[in-house]
Design a protein around this motif. Sequence first.
Motif, short mmCIF file in Angstrom:
data_model
loop_
_atom_site.label_atom_id
_atom_site.label_comp_id
_atom_site.label_asym_id
_atom_site.label_seq_id
_atom_site.Cartn_x
_atom_site.Cartn_y
_atom_site.Cartn_z
N SER A 271 3.86 -0.97 3.54
CA SER A 271 3.09 0.27 3.42
C SER A 271 4.00 1.46 3.63
O SER A 271 5.00 1.38 4.35
CB SER A 271 1.92 0.31 4.43
N GLY A 272 3.65 2.53 2.97
CA GLY A 272 4.33 3.80 3.15
C GLY A 272 3.31 4.90 2.97
O GLY A 272 2.22 4.67 2.42
N LEU B 214 -7.21 5.23 6.83
CA LEU B 214 -7.41 4.31 5.71
C LEU B 214 -6.61 3.03 5.91
O LEU B 214 -7.11 1.93 5.67
CB LEU B 214 -7.01 4.98 4.40
N LEU B 215 -5.37 3.15 6.37
CA LEU B 215 -4.55 1.97 6.62
C LEU B 215 -5.21 1.06 7.64
O LEU B 215 -5.24 -0.17 7.47
CB LEU B 215 -3.17 2.40 7.11
N VAL C 106 -4.79 5.80 -2.20
CA VAL C 106 -3.93 4.64 -2.00
C VAL C 106 -3.65 3.97 -3.33
O VAL C 106 -4.53 3.84 -4.18
CB VAL C 106 -4.57 3.62 -1.03
N ALA C 107 -2.39 3.60 -3.54
CA ALA C 107 -2.03 2.66 -4.58
C ALA C 107 -1.91 1.30 -3.91
O ALA C 107 -1.23 1.17 -2.89
CB ALA C 107 -0.71 3.05 -5.24
N ALA C 108 -2.57 0.31 -4.46
CA ALA C 108 -2.57 -1.03 -3.87
C ALA C 108 -2.14 -2.05 -4.91
O ALA C 108 -2.47 -1.93 -6.10
CB ALA C 108 -3.96 -1.38 -3.34
N ALA C 109 -1.42 -3.06 -4.46
CA ALA C 109 -1.00 -4.15 -5.33
C ALA C 109 -0.86 -5.41 -4.47
O ALA C 109 -0.57 -5.33 -3.27
CB ALA C 109 0.33 -3.83 -6.01
N PRO C 110 -1.05 -6.59 -5.06
CA PRO C 110 -1.10 -7.82 -4.26
C PRO C 110 0.28 -8.42 -4.01
O PRO C 110 1.16 -8.42 -4.88
CB PRO C 110 -1.91 -8.75 -5.15
N LEU D 69 0.83 -1.20 0.00
CA LEU D 69 0.00 0.00 0.00
C LEU D 69 0.86 1.26 0.00
O LEU D 69 1.72 1.44 0.87
CB LEU D 69 -0.90 0.04 1.24
N GLY D 70 0.64 2.12 -0.99
CA GLY D 70 1.22 3.46 -0.99
C GLY D 70 0.12 4.44 -0.65
O GLY D 70 -0.73 4.75 -1.48
N LEU D 71 0.10 4.92 0.59
CA LEU D 71 -0.97 5.78 1.09
C LEU D 71 -0.64 7.24 0.82
O LEU D 71 0.51 7.67 0.92
CB LEU D 71 -1.16 5.55 2.59
N LEU D 72 -1.68 8.02 0.50
CA LEU D 72 -1.53 9.42 0.12
C LEU D 72 -2.43 10.29 0.98
O LEU D 72 -3.55 9.89 1.31
CB LEU D 72 -1.92 9.61 -1.34
#
Length: 288
Positions: free
Chosen positions: A257-258, A244-245, A277-281, A230-233
């Motif tokens: 996560s960052g 959100l996290l 958020v950018a999310a990837a598995p 997760l790239g949180l913004l």
Amino acid sequence: MTPPLFAVSTDGGLDAFAGLNNAVPVAPFSLNFGSRTYRMDEITREGLYRELQTNPEHPTSSQPTPQDWAQAYTQASGGTLPVLGLTISSGLSGSLNAAEQARAVVPQIPVTLHDTRTLSAAQAFQVHAAATAAGRGETLETALDWVRQTAAETELYFTIETLEYLRRGGRIGRVQATLGGLLNLKPVITVDRATGAYTNVGRARSYKGAIEAVAAQVTARYGEGTPLRLGLLYGSVREDADALLEVIQARHPVVWSGAAGVNPVLNVHTGPRALGVAAAPGHWVWER
């Protein structure tokens, strides 16, 4: 250590994360308040918020010039290496066109361009893939493979407190069409893979509800229980990213996560309070 076979550059569509390989030369965007212009590294997010509150002129943004891109290529290359340039979505900006024109400015540097078809944290994931490949001495072809796989599995979702800034910036398009006249609703927005432009995928009646709706989109995309990166913004409220996290962690193991603040140029179009958020598995492509 194997020396790199190529270098990486990108543009101001990037929101860089300290925990990723995002420290690459950037062709900057600019912010224009009437006759006053700031390059994106000349104004802080806090400075932007002050301007938005006190300046009667609504800001516009300008894409990098070919000269900006040429400077990024030169800095990345060091005069010896080919360059892989990753641009913000061509559906949102003309940066790719400027990057292509910049080849003529520095014809001695071989340049390969990749349209990320996204921006912000999702762009950061692709830059991380490219820079990791470079740092490991992989070929440019391997880097492009990693970047494309990363792009295919990454989704970007964000919400904003008000649609006013997207409207003023002329980027509201399909988001407004989907919401109709209900402009008090909080949208959940993504970047359409076909057009590379913003589209609405959800909505909520409150900002807290929008945070839940963003998390729900992530779970709908990857399936509950899937491990995620997760790239949180966040915009003006850092705690939004933490909230959100927390919601996502209740549904998914988080393997990385960052968090990063939305850069001033992108923040002009979202408005001060924004969350994404950018999310990837699972793990990164090269770690599997």
